[in-house]
Design an enzyme around this catalytic site. Structure first.
Site, PDB file in Angstrom:
ATOM      1  N   HIS A  13       0.881  -1.280  -0.168  1.00 28.63           N
ATOM      2  CA  HIS A  13      -0.077   0.011  -0.072  1.00 28.63           C
ATOM      3  C   HIS A  13       0.779   1.256   0.052  1.00 28.63           C
ATOM      4  CE1 HIS A  13      -3.332  -2.619   0.594  1.00 28.63           C
ATOM      5  NE2 HIS A  13      -3.085  -2.922   1.670  1.00 28.63           N
TER       6      HIS A  13
ATOM      7  N   ASP B 269      -4.844  -8.096  -3.360  1.00 22.27           N
ATOM      8  CA  ASP B 269      -5.261  -7.822  -2.080  1.00 22.27           C
ATOM      9  C   ASP B 269      -6.490  -8.533  -1.496  1.00 22.27           C
ATOM     10  OD1 ASP B 269      -5.576  -6.940   0.739  1.00 22.27           O
ATOM     11  OD2 ASP B 269      -5.264  -4.991   0.110  1.00 22.27           O
TER      12      ASP B 269
END
Length: 440
Positions: free
Chosen positions: A266, A317
């Site tokens: 991220h 993810d």
């Protein structure tokens, strides 16, 4: 084995026409461009790419797709449903669910997955008789689906930066401390050439500063990849500054977590100093654009990170979408939104985030290229669908979706042909596996 690719993406800015590809024992042995189609050799119509690497996966989150958007899809809706699924899984149901998810990845062109795994213990937080049985389930799932896996066993100790203890379903994520994590995972003996063991720090929220060096040392001693969620939300940064007087990036740097074998996942809310620390340490960053926008986390600084020398990979993810073409082009599209300018990354660079760079981040540096000696992974994308008809093959990443993948080869073995998985009825398996953990 031999294949003839109408177009193949080799080491260059665009695919080349007429490529004869040969492999033996799972490795490319010859790659010859500009060849006429030889008789009797399977023809791969469209553009053939190196295998794609999904560098960040939470397999069980796939059960949430399309199920968290009531109440206007708040973060709390998503988290509550995630915990509910996490509380229902056991080794058998996790094997079935992960196998279907990894087969969906294969259909999307993914030949290697990095599984960020923290569902270690039973729902009460007690160790199973075999303390790594959930890891075994994931490794078996990947084998059944025909893909490679890097099992990123995750150290997860506290519920927040303030050190609050794990409670409820979170208890199944945690070990007593980082040494107990290392002892448990260090005893794992995976079987099969398709799997590698690696480490992860869940985040600075879940691993106190004093425990971080234990995980970093475990990975360094084994020269294994080390991944960590970093600055996914502003609240994480604020809490870290209050407790430690440092940003999460600086905290990780001081603990010896950053480095060339580390990937920060991220990295959405960074300071300029954070970007410099990541670039200067050789740390990579895995962006997950479809999840970051699904959870309203924000748009990360892909341009500044790349300019600082950070290698960018991508992952799906939470699997709100499984489509690495979408993840890769979103790296450019989100940077356009962030800056108001176009033209930050070339198509070749974007495909590398979904291929070679991702493989390297997962410890498979010999994959992600169609070149002699590399692992024989191939992904063929059709150029005659309603999305790709008439495109310049060089612009494939800006047009294709996972639905355009027709053929996938992993280590020389065909896994997907004509858009169908060769071993599993993936839609049926997904539906049954998700039903088993979301009902009753």
């Amino acid at each position: 084995m031999r294949w003839y690719a109408e177009y193949a993406w080799l080491d260059g800015p665009a695919p080349v026409a007429g490529v004869l590809i040969e492999a033996e024992a799972g490795r490319f042995t010859a790659v010859t461009a500009g060849q006429p189609a030889p008789p009797g050799v399977p023809r791969l119509a469209g553009v053939t790419l190196p295998g794609l690497a999904n560098a960040h996966s939470h397999a069980f989150h796939r059960a949430l797709r399309g199920r968290t958007h009531d109440d206007r899809g708040s973060f709390w809706t998503w988290r509550d449903r995630m915990y509910a699924v996490a509380g229902r899984l056991d080794p058998d149901t996790y094997l079935v669910l992960a196998r279907a998810v990894y087969a969906e990845l294969a259909l999307a062109g993914v030949t290697c997955v990095g599984e960020f795994h923290y569902l270690h213990h039973d729902p009460q937080g007690r160790r199973y008789t075999d303390p790594n049985v959930m890891a075994d389930a994931l490794a078996q799932a990947a084998a059944d689906a025909g893909v490679r896996i890097t099992l990123l066993d995750t150290c997860y100790l506290t519920a927040g930066v303030d050190g609050a203890p794990l409670a409820g379903v979170q208890r199944r994520f945690g070990d007593a401390d980082a040494t107990a994590w290392a002892d448990r995972f260090g005893s794992w003996r995976p079987t099969g050439a398709h799997v590698r063991a690696a480490a992860a720090v869940h985040s600075v929220r879940a691993v106190p500063a004093a425990e971080l060096p234990v995980v970093a040392d475990w990975a360094a001693q084994r020269r294994a990849p080390l991944h960590v969620h970093l600055s996914e939300q502003p609240a994480e940064n604020a809490a870290c500054l209050v407790r430690y007087g440092r940003t999460p990036t600086k905290l990780l740097a001081d603990a010896g977590v950053l480095g060339p074998d580390t990937t920060a996942v991220h990295a959405t809310h960074l300071t300029d100093a954070d970007v410099a620390l990541l670039g200067g340490s050789g740390t990579g960053v895995c962006l997950c654009p479809t999840t970051e926008r699904d959870l309203a986390d924000g748009i990360g600084p892909a341009g500044p990170l790349s300019a600082a020398g950070v290698a960018l990979s991508v992952g799906s993810d939470s699997h709100a979408v499984i489509d690495l073409f979408e993840e890769a082009r979103a790296v450019e599209a989100h940077e356009r939104l962030r800056t108001g300018r176009r033209g930050h990354f070339s198509p070749a660079q974007l495909l590398a985030t979904a291929g070679e760079v991702g493989h390297r981040a997962l410890g498979w540096a010999d994959a992600g290229r169609i070149a002699v000696g590399a692992r024989a992974d191939l992904v063929t994308v059709r150029c005659d669908s309603v999305r790709t008809a008439g495109i310049d093959p060089a612009g494939l990443v800006f047009a294709a979706t996972a639905a355009d993948v027709t053929d996938v080869v992993v280590d020389g073995r065909p896994v997907v042909a004509d858009g169908r998985h060769l071993h599993l009825d993936v839609p049926a398996e997904l539906a049954a596996a998700i039903r088993a953990v979301t009902t009753g």
